[in-house]
Design a protein around this motif. Sequence first.
Motif, PDB file in Angstrom:
ATOM      1  N   TYR A   1      38.404  36.861  54.683  1.00  0.00           N
ATOM      2  CA  TYR A   1      38.271  36.294  53.341  1.00  0.00           C
ATOM      3  C   TYR A   1      36.836  36.371  52.830  1.00  0.00           C
ATOM      4  O   TYR A   1      36.525  35.844  51.766  1.00  0.00           O
ATOM      5  CB  TYR A   1      38.792  34.855  53.326  1.00  0.00           C
ATOM      6  N   GLU A   2      35.976  37.057  53.583  1.00  0.00           N
ATOM      7  CA  GLU A   2      34.570  37.190  53.196  1.00  0.00           C
ATOM      8  C   GLU A   2      34.197  38.641  52.893  1.00  0.00           C
ATOM      9  O   GLU A   2      33.008  38.940  52.753  1.00  0.00           O
ATOM     10  CB  GLU A   2      33.682  36.668  54.337  1.00  0.00           C
ATOM     11  N   LYS A   3      35.165  39.512  52.794  1.00  0.00           N
ATOM     12  CA  LYS A   3      34.895  40.933  52.563  1.00  0.00           C
ATOM     13  C   LYS A   3      36.141  41.553  51.931  1.00  0.00           C
ATOM     14  O   LYS A   3      37.221  40.970  51.929  1.00  0.00           O
ATOM     15  CB  LYS A   3      34.597  41.628  53.888  1.00  0.00           C
ATOM     16  N   TRP A   4      35.990  42.749  51.403  1.00  0.00           N
ATOM     17  CA  TRP A   4      37.137  43.513  50.925  1.00  0.00           C
ATOM     18  C   TRP A   4      37.954  43.955  52.135  1.00  0.00           C
ATOM     19  O   TRP A   4      37.411  44.464  53.107  1.00  0.00           O
ATOM     20  CB  TRP A   4      36.685  44.724  50.120  1.00  0.00           C
ATOM     21  N   GLU A   5      39.254  43.770  52.060  1.00  0.00           N
ATOM     22  CA  GLU A   5      40.122  44.151  53.168  1.00  0.00           C
ATOM     23  C   GLU A   5      41.509  44.517  52.654  1.00  0.00           C
ATOM     24  O   GLU A   5      41.815  44.376  51.479  1.00  0.00           O
ATOM     25  CB  GLU A   5      40.240  43.026  54.211  1.00  0.00           C
ATOM     26  N   ALA A   6      42.331  45.025  53.584  1.00  0.00           N
ATOM     27  CA  ALA A   6      43.667  45.479  53.201  1.00  0.00           C
ATOM     28  C   ALA A   6      44.517  45.657  54.441  1.00  0.00           C
ATOM     29  O   ALA A   6      44.013  45.689  55.568  1.00  0.00           O
ATOM     30  CB  ALA A   6      43.579  46.815  52.448  1.00  0.00           C
ATOM     31  N   THR A   7      45.810  45.779  54.221  1.00  0.00           N
ATOM     32  CA  THR A   7      46.737  46.198  55.259  1.00  0.00           C
ATOM     33  C   THR A   7      47.490  47.420  54.743  1.00  0.00           C
ATOM     34  O   THR A   7      47.731  47.551  53.538  1.00  0.00           O
ATOM     35  CB  THR A   7      47.730  45.092  55.629  1.00  0.00           C
ATOM     36  N   PHE A   8      47.858  48.294  55.669  1.00  0.00           N
ATOM     37  CA  PHE A   8      48.579  49.508  55.276  1.00  0.00           C
ATOM     38  C   PHE A   8      50.027  49.492  55.746  1.00  0.00           C
ATOM     39  O   PHE A   8      50.671  50.531  55.849  1.00  0.00           O
ATOM     40  CB  PHE A   8      47.843  50.740  55.810  1.00  0.00           C
TER      41      PHE A   8
ATOM     42  N   GLY B   1      32.389  47.708  57.865  1.00  0.00           N
ATOM     43  CA  GLY B   1      31.841  48.920  57.278  1.00  0.00           C
ATOM     44  C   GLY B   1      30.339  49.011  57.467  1.00  0.00           C
ATOM     45  O   GLY B   1      29.785  50.072  57.782  1.00  0.00           O
ATOM     46  N   GLU B   2      29.647  47.889  57.285  1.00  0.00           N
ATOM     47  CA  GLU B   2      28.199  47.868  57.463  1.00  0.00           C
ATOM     48  C   GLU B   2      27.814  47.997  58.935  1.00  0.00           C
ATOM     49  O   GLU B   2      26.839  48.689  59.274  1.00  0.00           O
ATOM     50  CB  GLU B   2      27.624  46.577  56.875  1.00  0.00           C
ATOM     51  N   ILE B   3      28.567  47.354  59.810  1.00  0.00           N
ATOM     52  CA  ILE B   3      28.279  47.472  61.250  1.00  0.00           C
ATOM     53  C   ILE B   3      28.387  48.929  61.686  1.00  0.00           C
ATOM     54  O   ILE B   3      27.499  49.464  62.365  1.00  0.00           O
ATOM     55  CB  ILE B   3      29.245  46.591  62.066  1.00  0.00           C
ATOM     56  N   HIS B   4      29.442  49.604  61.257  1.00  0.00           N
ATOM     57  CA  HIS B   4      29.628  50.993  61.683  1.00  0.00           C
ATOM     58  C   HIS B   4      28.653  51.938  60.976  1.00  0.00           C
ATOM     59  O   HIS B   4      28.236  52.945  61.560  1.00  0.00           O
ATOM     60  CB  HIS B   4      31.079  51.414  61.459  1.00  0.00           C
ATOM     61  N   ARG B   5      28.287  51.627  59.753  1.00  0.00           N
ATOM     62  CA  ARG B   5      27.264  52.448  59.085  1.00  0.00           C
ATOM     63  C   ARG B   5      25.974  52.426  59.897  1.00  0.00           C
ATOM     64  O   ARG B   5      25.357  53.469  60.150  1.00  0.00           O
ATOM     65  CB  ARG B   5      27.002  51.927  57.668  1.00  0.00           C
TER      66      ARG B   5
ATOM     67  N   GLY C   1      29.788  53.288  48.100  1.00  0.00           N
ATOM     68  CA  GLY C   1      29.874  51.834  48.128  1.00  0.00           C
ATOM     69  C   GLY C   1      28.966  51.119  47.151  1.00  0.00           C
ATOM     70  O   GLY C   1      29.419  50.214  46.429  1.00  0.00           O
ATOM     71  N   PRO C   2      27.676  51.464  47.059  1.00  0.00           N
ATOM     72  CA  PRO C   2      26.791  50.733  46.150  1.00  0.00           C
ATOM     73  C   PRO C   2      27.211  50.816  44.685  1.00  0.00           C
ATOM     74  O   PRO C   2      26.891  49.911  43.899  1.00  0.00           O
ATOM     75  CB  PRO C   2      25.428  51.405  46.372  1.00  0.00           C
ATOM     76  N   THR C   3      27.913  51.869  44.290  1.00  0.00           N
ATOM     77  CA  THR C   3      28.341  51.978  42.891  1.00  0.00           C
ATOM     78  C   THR C   3      29.459  51.000  42.558  1.00  0.00           C
ATOM     79  O   THR C   3      29.759  50.776  41.379  1.00  0.00           O
ATOM     80  CB  THR C   3      28.822  53.406  42.572  1.00  0.00           C
ATOM     81  N   LEU C   4      30.082  50.424  43.584  1.00  0.00           N
ATOM     82  CA  LEU C   4      31.176  49.477  43.357  1.00  0.00           C
ATOM     83  C   LEU C   4      30.662  48.071  43.092  1.00  0.00           C
ATOM     84  O   LEU C   4      31.436  47.182  42.735  1.00  0.00           O
ATOM     85  CB  LEU C   4      32.118  49.459  44.567  1.00  0.00           C
ATOM     86  N   GLY C   5      29.347  47.872  43.273  1.00  0.00           N
ATOM     87  CA  GLY C   5      28.747  46.561  43.062  1.00  0.00           C
ATOM     88  C   GLY C   5      28.354  45.932  44.374  1.00  0.00           C
ATOM     89  O   GLY C   5      28.983  46.161  45.415  1.00  0.00           O
TER      90      GLY C   5
ATOM     91  N   ASN D   1      30.626  44.844  47.469  1.00  0.00           N
ATOM     92  CA  ASN D   1      31.924  45.525  47.375  1.00  0.00           C
ATOM     93  C   ASN D   1      31.995  46.796  48.212  1.00  0.00           C
ATOM     94  O   ASN D   1      32.990  47.512  48.176  1.00  0.00           O
ATOM     95  CB  ASN D   1      32.229  45.880  45.918  1.00  0.00           C
ATOM     96  N   GLU D   2      30.950  47.071  48.966  1.00  0.00           N
ATOM     97  CA  GLU D   2      30.866  48.359  49.668  1.00  0.00           C
ATOM     98  C   GLU D   2      32.017  48.572  50.642  1.00  0.00           C
ATOM     99  O   GLU D   2      32.432  49.703  50.888  1.00  0.00           O
ATOM    100  CB  GLU D   2      29.536  48.455  50.428  1.00  0.00           C
ATOM    101  N   ASN D   3      32.546  47.485  51.218  1.00  0.00           N
ATOM    102  CA  ASN D   3      33.590  47.639  52.242  1.00  0.00           C
ATOM    103  C   ASN D   3      34.877  48.228  51.677  1.00  0.00           C
ATOM    104  O   ASN D   3      35.743  48.680  52.428  1.00  0.00           O
ATOM    105  CB  ASN D   3      33.893  46.288  52.909  1.00  0.00           C
ATOM    106  N   ALA D   4      35.003  48.259  50.356  1.00  0.00           N
ATOM    107  CA  ALA D   4      36.185  48.864  49.732  1.00  0.00           C
ATOM    108  C   ALA D   4      36.073  50.379  49.629  1.00  0.00           C
ATOM    109  O   ALA D   4      37.041  51.053  49.253  1.00  0.00           O
ATOM    110  CB  ALA D   4      36.402  48.271  48.340  1.00  0.00           C
ATOM    111  N   ALA D   5      34.921  50.947  49.986  1.00  0.00           N
ATOM    112  CA  ALA D   5      34.672  52.364  49.701  1.00  0.00           C
ATOM    113  C   ALA D   5      35.635  53.296  50.419  1.00  0.00           C
ATOM    114  O   ALA D   5      36.032  54.332  49.870  1.00  0.00           O
ATOM    115  CB  ALA D   5      33.225  52.719  50.070  1.00  0.00           C
ATOM    116  N   SER D   6      36.031  52.975  51.654  1.00  0.00           N
ATOM    117  CA  SER D   6      36.915  53.904  52.375  1.00  0.00           C
ATOM    118  C   SER D   6      38.270  54.033  51.698  1.00  0.00           C
ATOM    119  O   SER D   6      38.977  55.030  51.893  1.00  0.00           O
ATOM    120  CB  SER D   6      37.095  53.456  53.829  1.00  0.00           C
TER     121      SER D   6
END
Length: 750
Positions: free
Chosen positions: A426-433, A465-469, A524-528, A531-536
Amino acid sequence: MSDDWQKTVCILCSVNCGIEVKLDGRHISRVRGNREHVASKGYACEKAQRLDYYQNGRDRLTSPLRRKPDGTFEEIGWDTAIREVAAGFISVRDRWGGPSIFYYGGGGQGNHLVGSYGASTRRALGSVFSSNALAQEKTGEFWVDHMLFGTGLSGSYQQAEVAVFVGKNPWQSHGFQRARPILRDIAADPNRALVVIDPRLSETAEMADYHLRVRPGTDAFCLAAILGVLVQEDLINQDFIRGRTQNCDELFAALNDVPVADYSGRAGITEALVRDVARRIARASSVSVYEDLGIEQSLHSTLNSYLEKLLFAVTGNIGKPGAMNAGTSLTGMFGGALSSAASPVGGHRIIGGMIPANVIPDEILTDHPKRFRAMLIESENPAHSVADSTRMREALRALEFVVVIDVAMTESAREAHYVLPASSQYEKWEATFFGAASHAETQYANTFTLRAPILDALPGTLPEGEIHRRLVRAIGAMTDDDVAPLHAAAAKGMAAYASELMRVVSERPHLAEVMTVLLYETLGPTLGAGNENAASVWAIAHNFARRYPESLRRAGFIGEGGELGNALFDAMLKNRSGVVVSIDPYEETWRRIHAGRVDLAIPELMTELKLLRQEHPSRDPEFPFVLSAGQRRSSTANTIIRDPQWRPKDPAGALWMNPADGCALGVQSGGRVRIITKRASAESVVVLTDTMLPGHVALPNGTGLWYPDREGQEFQHGVAPNELTASEDRDWFAGTPFHKHVPARIEAVP
């Protein structure tokens, strides 16, 4: 307390219902269903009310941790942690090769973006072998789907005339949207029927028109008997068989030879009931079938999946309303192809890219030169969830290097050399597939929800996303020179970025291996900010648009090529209540099934089917009970909620037992017993209930976790089911564990 309701999603099961929450500071204080959500439409079960126990657990991690020589942990800074973790993995890779680094993870019920970013670190290191919790459940089913259909099929239970649940209790474990209202609708309609195959009188079974209360572990006999009736009484759909299937002769010969009365007796049910169920399925205008862990983690696991799917395949319940259909998939995560490779030590089958979870210790605790030497564990807890937890912990301790990325101090994290704290879901962009299907009279749809954060990240934590970057950078797989042109292109818009990305990757093909973190850093930075974690998801949206352009257009999206993908991505970012990503007519299913025909023969399983004749279910006198280790109850969910106080109805995680067994042992509800298996023993509180068959006992999932009290002292709360299970007890083909069929002895505790 804020007066604003914020839209998000529940993460406690695979259905991921849309919810709205109110916040009181950093606490989730109120929860209700989101009526605007495209899939759940306001529905949410009672478990969502307790999400704050996940968000604000006392064992949340807030700093990277490094194990000291005495076994305790010390806090370190992120720069130090990333540098040392990267160096540790590089050392293992350079000495033993990338394949010696094993990955266990990819996300739980609601955080699948973890897997997308973890893939970049894996490829940067040359890690090729992986597994996760699905390999304890679904790989056999995925492979059967692949062999029969070439794709996965799902049911339209809200429309089905007959709904069949095999080893499944959707009242508690759901599995499809709005499960409880749909079950009520079926049960209330005299023209529809609910069929349940389950040893337990579950909440769903209590509603059923037909409850085949099989003896534990005899599902294959029950399913074969039903199929035997369908073939022997010529109740199969002959037109469908001729026009839509192939390779049926050997299968039908074997089913013609099934002794229906005998198999029914072995399963502990009457022949009359088996024949009634077969005939009801045969005369229905539509049938949907759902299998789950009750048969996937029991004897004949992969064969059970085969026989279950034949129920709808031989009766023609594919590619039409109320039946089984092939939907779209955002990621293809449910692929069931059998790899040409095998696990490096034991030569175990790899299905859908996953090594069987049960064999992981065998791939470590050996002197084999190709054994695993290091593990990256992410958003999973194999030290608790994999069979024979003691041996799994021994395997982790035998590794040269173990890193865990998670939100809390899990049982696996306790065994790691480094622990990296992730932001909560609940502290980052996330999803389920997993997807969420809905069905109408002429077409069916698939939906997707990209969740925006509702809270700032807990200080000291980072999104994956940031950890792996940072890890990929530290490994040296992505440099400033690699990303500079993409940063410039991203500032000019999506079209310019996409064009430049193609050029850069063609010139520097190694960047394709780390594509997700490349997107994170440059798009990612262009998303605001934040919001970078939504980039993938941008790449996922474009791949989806290439595979299913017409399905997208039927869902209302406009454009060609990259324009269509961008439109989908924009909609995902903006719509907090989810997006309908595809709409298909039912006949589209046949374009997704290989060659437009169901291949009814699976040679690898025909021998097992025929050998059922020689198998007579029996009990070991030393272990006369069958233990189901990990039952779903109203007071349990996945183990991301670690605080036992979230379970007010069953705080001890009681062992359920039939009253006759309790009487024989001299115990009553509230008493204590010792559960003994060939692997270990544990003590538990007992609840006597006639929902259990005599000789069948069950422990809930989600218990046995180490958790600190308010004074900081750690205690193990309840029984950890996999302390009692054995890693060698698994399906011969897919390696799925027999968690639901553990021979046990029960003794009263004075």
